[in-house]
Enzyme design. Structure first.
Site, PDB file in Angstrom:
ATOM      1  CB  CYS A  86      -0.924   0.037   1.220  1.00 19.88           C
ATOM      2  SG  CYS A  86      -2.120  -1.285   1.241  1.00 19.88           S
ATOM      3  CG  HIS A 142      -1.466   3.193   4.442  1.00 18.94           C
ATOM      4  ND1 HIS A 142      -1.432   1.881   4.026  1.00 18.94           N
ATOM      5  CD2 HIS A 142      -0.830   3.222   5.632  1.00 18.94           C
ATOM      6  CE1 HIS A 142      -0.804   1.148   4.921  1.00 18.94           C
ATOM      7  NE2 HIS A 142      -0.434   1.938   5.907  1.00 18.94           N
TER       8      HIS A 142
END
Ligand SMILES: *[C@@H]1O[C@H](CO)[C@@H](O)[C@H](O)[C@H]1NC(C)=O
Ligand SMILES: *[C@@H]1O[C@H](CO)[C@@H](O)[C@H](O)[C@H]1NC(C)=O
Ligand SMILES: *[C@@H]1O[C@H](CO)[C@@H](O)[C@H](O)[C@H]1NC(C)=O
Ligand SMILES: *[C@@H]1O[C@H](CO)[C@@H](O)[C@H](O)[C@H]1NC(C)=O
Ligand SMILES: *[C@@H]1O[C@H](CO)[C@@H](O)[C@H](O)[C@H]1NC(C)=O
Length: 584
Positions: A86, A142
């Site tokens: 990610c 993130h």
């Protein structure tokens, strides 16, 4: 003033020049000149979706008619790559740079770690904001939140609705890191404020509704950048990793494996969301000037940490591995601004290409050397395949993985891929899934009808010159289905040797050519390029967490913990009691 005159003289030719965009004059000017013409950009990002879980790659287990239709009316991005996890992947999307050039090359930013993507790097939303766009992030970030300056609305997004960390529970919006000693923390915000409203609503529904609201409120008045960054289909907390509404799961009773059944329902909600977004863009009269992209951030985690039972068949490996199953991802693009549609896009594309590609589509001049981009502009190739200037370089490179902590390298140049070292002691290096042939979606009896029947197809067909044909759709699907090929197979143990593959003919990485004399020059070139890239790498930004960062010391929420004074006081979002509780 001088700038204005210059720009008028050169007109649009300027676009092909390197022009600094971090310049307020340039930005203001661009707004005046091109407002109203700039395309709306809707970037739909899926989290941890398996390569084979979008049915345009050939699977019959459960269909994704809306996403498939986006590809058939537009282009299926056949050789699309992204970093294998990610944070590096999202970092590359937002900066146009390799993870080695943002310090994100080693693993993700776990919520308790006090770092973020360095603030001296210009991000994609900043560029579009300065060019007059309304910039919106719905869903996952993130890229750091320990300090305010790391968070989306300080990095170029006018607006953010969603979560800052790696994942949350699909209903309760809280997360427990897989690291001992930290409490559960609530992670859901509207801009900088904790948001409690509608807690208990399924995340995919919530994010879709918010995206619809943003589109309708925009109503074609201002160029829109909307990054819809779904939680789906990432796993939730370890006590309840796979979550979907019961009525959705019920549609997939024919799937015997209960995890896979729930996963299919999660993907199905994601697919329906794409249809709703397309429908809403049409309602707001925006579609005629839009670019819509669907993209997975990395390969699916079939097993191991945050496993969601995703399938990357027939590719080797999975999320967080150097193999194609980690880095080759599913994606499609649709835009009436592309002359040739209903086709596959064959050139190799990297997630870091979107920044220069979309800037070009929006006629936003970029100073490549100031931005130090690794991505390349593929807009000419996407928008006009027949143009002679559109063909991307044949030997393009991608640094897929260059992590000197875990000692993993995956590097591609043209058709060649070099792998040295691997993750998880090699346990995830093989083909981890098979294609389900017994549990088949009843709709796959007439796949074409299912695609045609999707909301996406019903809306997008208005923009087609000729009707989508059954034979053509079947041909595209067939071409988008990966075949491993037979022939010589020579295995490679990446833990102890170098591996070299020709991924054009060996997409499943089964025939290691590193030991063959015929390819010793290729191998030498790959080694040399890796050494050269390594010399440019930034030190990894990873930092250790401390227990005082735990949500239990910060109102039971994941906060800007480096700036917030610690407090035992909790807040209450009402529905499930205190979010700090480590209950089941
Ligand atoms: C940007 O910040 C990073 C990390 O803080 C640092 O390593 C790098 O040298 C900085 N680059 C510039 C050009 O200031
Ligand atoms: C959207 O814009 C159109 C004109 O382009 C206008 O007729 C319509 O009322 C607007 N809708 C809303 C909800 O503002
Ligand atoms: C682009 O950026 C470089 C490095 O920051 C700078 O030296 C150069 O003048 C810029 N070019 C333009 C055309 O602004
Ligand atoms: C452009 O491409 C066409 C066919 O692809 C070719 O016939 C033509 O000569 C090319 N023009 C230039 C200037 O290269
Ligand atoms: C088409 O869509 C409708 C409504 O969404 C559904 O009831 C019907 O079964 C679908 N037909 C096919 C062939 O998928």
């Amino acid at each position: 003033m001088l700038w204005l005159i210059l720009k008028c003289l050169l007109g649009y030719a300027l676009i092909s020049f390197d022009v600094i965009i971090n310049n307020h004059l340039a930005a203001a000017d661009a707004t005046v000149e091109q407002d109203g013409e700039k395309p709306h950009i809707i970037f739909i990002l899926a989290d941890d979706l398996g390569f084979d879980d979008i049915s345009f790659h050939g699977s019959q287990e459960f269909l994704t008619p809306n996403i498939d239709a986006l590809g058939y009316h537009g282009k299926i991005l056949e050789h699309l790559y992204a970093p294998a996890i990610c944070t590096p992947s999202r970092g590359a999307l937002m900066t146009g740079r390799y993870p080695i050039h943002t310090g994100t090359q080693h693993f993700v930013i776990s919520n308790e770690e006090p770092w973020g993507l360095p603030t001296n790097i210009t991000m994609l939303p900043e560029i579009f904001q300065k060019a007059g766009y309304s910039t919106n992030l719905v869903g996952k970030w993130h890229l750091g939140f320990a300090k305010r300056e790391f968070t989306p609305t300080h990095r170029g997004f006018d607006y953010h609705y969603g979560y800052w960390g790696g994942f949350v529970d699909y209903y309760q919006r809280r997360s427990l890191m897989p690291v001992p000693g930290y409490s559960m923390g609530y992670d859901f915000r509207r801009n900088m404020e904790l948001e409690c409203a509608e807690r208990g609503t399924y995340a995919t529904e919530l994010f879709t509704r918010e995206a619809e609201r943003i589109i309708l409120a925009n109503n074609n008045t201002k160029p829109l950048l909307l990054v819809l960054s779904h939680l789906a289909v990432h796993a939730g907390n370890s006590d309840d990793p796979l979550q979907a509404p019961e009525e959705e799961i019920a549609k997939f009773q024919y799937i015997k494996d209960p995890n896979r059944r729930t996963y299919a329902a999660m993907v199905s909600r994601l697919d329906q969301s794409v249809g709703r977004i397309i429908h809403t863009l049409e309602k707001a009269n925006m579609l005629k000037n839009s670019i819509v992209i669907f993209h997975s951030d990395n390969g699916g985690p079939s097993v191991g940490l945050f496993a969601n039972s995703a399938s990357n068949f027939p590719l080797r490996g999975q999320k967080n591995t150097p193999w194609e199953g980690g880095v080759r991802v599913a994606g499609a693009i649709w835009s009436p601004l592309m002359r040739e549609r209903a086709s596959l896009f064959h050139p190799t594309m990297y997630i870091g290409d979107w920044l220069p590609t979309l800037a070009a589509a929006a006629s936003i001049p970029l100073n490549r050397s100031a931005l130090r981009l690794d991505g390349i502009n593929l807009w000419p190739a996407l928008s006009d395949a027949s143009s002679n200037h559109s063909l991307p370089k044949k030997n393009r490179e991608i640094v897929h993985f260059l992590d000197d902590i875990w000692n993993v390298v995956a590097f591609q140049q043209g058709d060649w891929k070099y792998v040295k070292g691997t993750t998880s002691a090699g346990r995830l290096d093989n083909l981890l899934t098979y294609r389900e042939l017994v549990d088949t979606d009843p709709r796959s009896l007439d796949y074409f009808a299912a695609v045609e029947n999707s909301t996406t197809s019903q809306v997008l067909r208005k923009y087609d010159e000729s009707q989508l044909q059954r034979e053509h759709v079947e041909q595209l699907r067939n071409e988008a289905t990966i075949r491993c090929g037979t022939g010589v197979q020579r295995s490679c143990n990446a833990l102890i040797e170098e591996c070299l593959y020709n991924v054009a003919v060996d997409p499943c990485e089964r025939n290691n050519l590193a030991a063959s004399r015929d390819y010793s020059d290729v191998l030498a070139r790959m080694r040399r390029r890796v050494r050269q890239h390594r010399r440019t790498a930034w030190p990894p930004g990873n930092q250790k967490g401390y227990f005082e960062y735990s949500p239990s010391h910060h109102r039971c929420a994941w906060t800007n913990f480096l700036e917030e004074s610690a407090s035992e006081e909790s807040f209450d979002c009402g529905l499930y009691g205190m979010p700090c509780e480590l209950d089941s």
